[in-house]
Enzyme design. Sequence first.
Site, PDB file in Angstrom:
ATOM      1  CE  LYS A  76      -3.857  -1.905   2.704  1.00 15.66           C
ATOM      2  NZ  LYS A  76      -4.688  -1.715   3.904  1.00 15.66           N
ATOM      3  CE  LYS A  87      -3.161  -4.301   9.964  1.00 11.85           C
ATOM      4  NZ  LYS A  87      -3.582  -3.152   9.149  1.00 11.85           N
ATOM      5  CG  ASN A 108     -14.166   3.715  11.279  1.00 17.77           C
ATOM      6  OD1 ASN A 108     -14.696   4.673  11.826  1.00 17.77           O
ATOM      7  ND2 ASN A 108     -13.156   3.855  10.444  1.00 17.77           N
TER       8      ASN A 108
END
Length: 429
Positions: free
Chosen positions: A107, A119, A234
Amino acid sequence: MTIHSLNVKKEEILTEKDNALVEFQETLREAVEIINYPKQVFEFLKKPMRFLEVSIPVRMDNGQTEVFQGFRAQHNDAAGPTKGGIRFHPDVTADEVKALAGWMSLKCGITDLPYGGAKGGIICDPRKMSQDELERLSRGYVRAVSQIVGPTKDIPAPDMYTNSQIMAWMLDEYDHIREFDSPGFITGKPIALGGSKGRETATSKGVLYTLQRVCDLRKMSLKDTRIIIQGFGNVGSYLAKYLYDLGAKVIGIGDVLGGLYDENGLDIPYLLENRDSFGIVSNRFDNSITNQELLERECDVLIPAAISGVIHKYNAERINCQIIIEAANGPTTKDALKILDKRDILVVPDILANSGGVVVSYFEWCQNNQGFYWTEQEVDARLKEKMNASFENVYNTAKKYNINMKIAAYIEGIGKLAEASRLRGWLKY
């Protein structure tokens, strides 16, 4: 049609879903071969440079101590400090965290950020924990990983079942350990502690901008487009509201307990008003359907925005849409993608579509470092510019090599990682 009517065991689907790291590595290998990079590039990028597993003792409200298992993976820091969220979930695994860190590196390459990927995760069920227990767990995690994280090393952020309050506790714990104020240590913070305007909605906005570009290319009008969003946390909830306000017809939404579907369009404001803090609303209705049924309902655009592996080889033939926008991480398995490609269903991959979160996390980090903060309009304008440029690069690469957008996104992401590693002298080719 249910799983059992197809004579497919649930365990077989779970096995396919749990292969996130293998799928990351297989797709990485394919992309490296297409662009004729040497084998050493694949060998270097196929797993994290660092991986830490920690035990976190937490005093529970009942007075007992429970030990939680946590992880932090740092995939590659050739282009800059690593960056990536922390998820609290009962199904977190070491391999999942490693795969997510790799995807985050890609990304950052796709969106041209000065980061590598990371992560973190803790095996827990936050839905069964009090706020005090969550605070103690959050602080314990920071103490356990504090030696390998920091504003110039590795910058955490929210992820599944974590939020700005959890980031605030983690920031405070880190500041106590380091004995100075360090807002750039973590992103996704509350505005009062140096958070960026637009960060909470960034992933949803990025998905929206991606969908708008797809509609432009397909000469589709977003208004009245029939959309199903599987996931109402979300990302899914904000996205549903934006689409509803723009006149799109959101005909289905799903949460962890089930789905809601109405071919005439759902009342999104009502659902948002009545969902709980974990995004659950389907349990308030008698006519809810399963998430599997929701995924297979007819629509123009399907947006999986919940968990990984929901579109797999056992249901890919029954997915009934023209376009899939991956808002979740890894919602479509490699075997499923082969089937969808044959059916000419466009899949916009997660590492492109949901990269808005890391883009605005980068903006937040920049603002923290400068001590100068932007308006929400400035954040949104810069996010849209980044998302559109990234989409064009991936789309053009897909056309150049006559490949799907997932492989093209990997190629775009690998380029910066490999070049930064070569320039540092880590790789020789």
